[in-house]
Design a protein around this motif. Sequence first.
Motif, PDB file in Angstrom:
ATOM      1  N   ASN A  43       0.927   4.110  -2.891  1.00  0.00           N
ATOM      2  CA  ASN A  43       0.640   5.513  -2.593  1.00  0.00           C
ATOM      3  C   ASN A  43       1.672   6.455  -3.209  1.00  0.00           C
ATOM      4  O   ASN A  43       1.371   7.625  -3.460  1.00  0.00           O
ATOM      5  N   ARG A  50      -7.958   4.987  -2.270  1.00  0.00           N
ATOM      6  CA  ARG A  50      -7.087   5.549  -3.296  1.00  0.00           C
ATOM      7  C   ARG A  50      -7.908   6.143  -4.444  1.00  0.00           C
ATOM      8  O   ARG A  50      -7.585   7.209  -4.966  1.00  0.00           O
ATOM      9  N   SER A  93       0.825  -1.205   0.000  1.00  0.00           N
ATOM     10  CA  SER A  93       0.000   0.000   0.000  1.00  0.00           C
ATOM     11  C   SER A  93       0.862   1.258   0.000  1.00  0.00           C
ATOM     12  O   SER A  93       0.564   2.230  -0.708  1.00  0.00           O
ATOM     13  N   ASP A 105      -8.505  -0.165   0.770  1.00  0.00           N
ATOM     14  CA  ASP A 105      -7.387   0.662   0.333  1.00  0.00           C
ATOM     15  C   ASP A 105      -7.604   1.157  -1.095  1.00  0.00           C
ATOM     16  O   ASP A 105      -7.313   2.309  -1.405  1.00  0.00           O
TER      17      ASP A 105
END
Length: 380
Positions: free
Chosen positions: A51, A212, A47, A208
């Motif tokens: 990012n 996002r 993750s 997640d």
Amino acid sequence: MVIFNYYLFKQSIITFIYFYIPERLNKMLQSILSNLAIILLFHLSMSMVMNHKKKIPTSLFQITMIIVGSVAVISMFYLPIRFNHYWVDMRMIPLIFIAYIHGWKKALPTLLIASVWRFFMGGAGMVPGILFGMIGPTLIALAFHHRSKFNKNYIEGIVIIIACWLFSDFPIIYIIPNGWEIFKSTAFIRGSSFVITATILYMFITQDRQRRTLNEELEKLATEDPLTNLFNKRKFYEVVHRKITTLQPKHFLAMLDIDHFKQINDTHGHLVGDKILVLLSNILIKYRNERVTIGRYGGEEFIIYIGNSTNDEAKEMIEEIIQEIRSASFPIGNSKTIQITVSIGLTEMNDHLSLLSNVNQADQNLYMAKRKGRDCLICR
């Protein structure tokens, strides 16, 4: 009082695990939780890399993702879960998710690295561990990669996990003596631990991805004009300010305004006016590249930055835009079309002035073009 009760609850759980669960089961649960911890750490690391995807070169991003996956799989080689006299781990779960989400470009290199590592570790279970615990589940997940949009399709994900688990247990059933008895005695706890762990990871990944996606939508709303999908004024200034420090030798700014746009709105309505703004922006987008940045300044005004160019090249491009707009037909409904023209003010940017001062100079040239009769370019 709440904190005290929570502390007592936590202590009671720990006491129950250590004193009331049999030692063999206790060690097995600790091994399962260790595998779960590695898998969640794997998700956290993936993750974090995702990012920062936009800030990392593509090749480095790919390599980092492969390394993170490989480390997670290899780590679980050293934390096996003991079921009677049979040792397993959850190595296939990271491989399944890498294959299912990211496809073969990341899954196969990760599989190769982990398989080579397991080969050199040796041991009696090396070959079946690689074939049935790694290669098979990865190929099964890859077969469903095209469906991995993660629209909360939990049932399909669970089915894939169960299929991979049953495939990985093939050696137990058909190779190990009394394998069917061993499988029956361990199937529930093995199956449930795989499914629960994979479901937890699945939920984390889903959340997640949703976060996002939401962040990308918010970023888009903050930087793009919602009607034309061009940069808004703030983002345009940000991009141009960065470019004028890197592109050489000359920079130009142009302000573009649709002639008699108020009359178009009054005659045909604001929906037609919006449609013309969109169609005009589609023409401008064709000229956008590394040297040319385009934004909507406000209303019917657009702003264009041209970098690393000469006076003649900048004028030629702006004249080409004027001519293309002049010759285009803009549909307004009922098979009707209208013609529009634009006025443009162009200026060479002065390095000794601020960006806003240069914009103001281009704006002054625009109004000179309007006073001159519109449908023309003024450059000073």
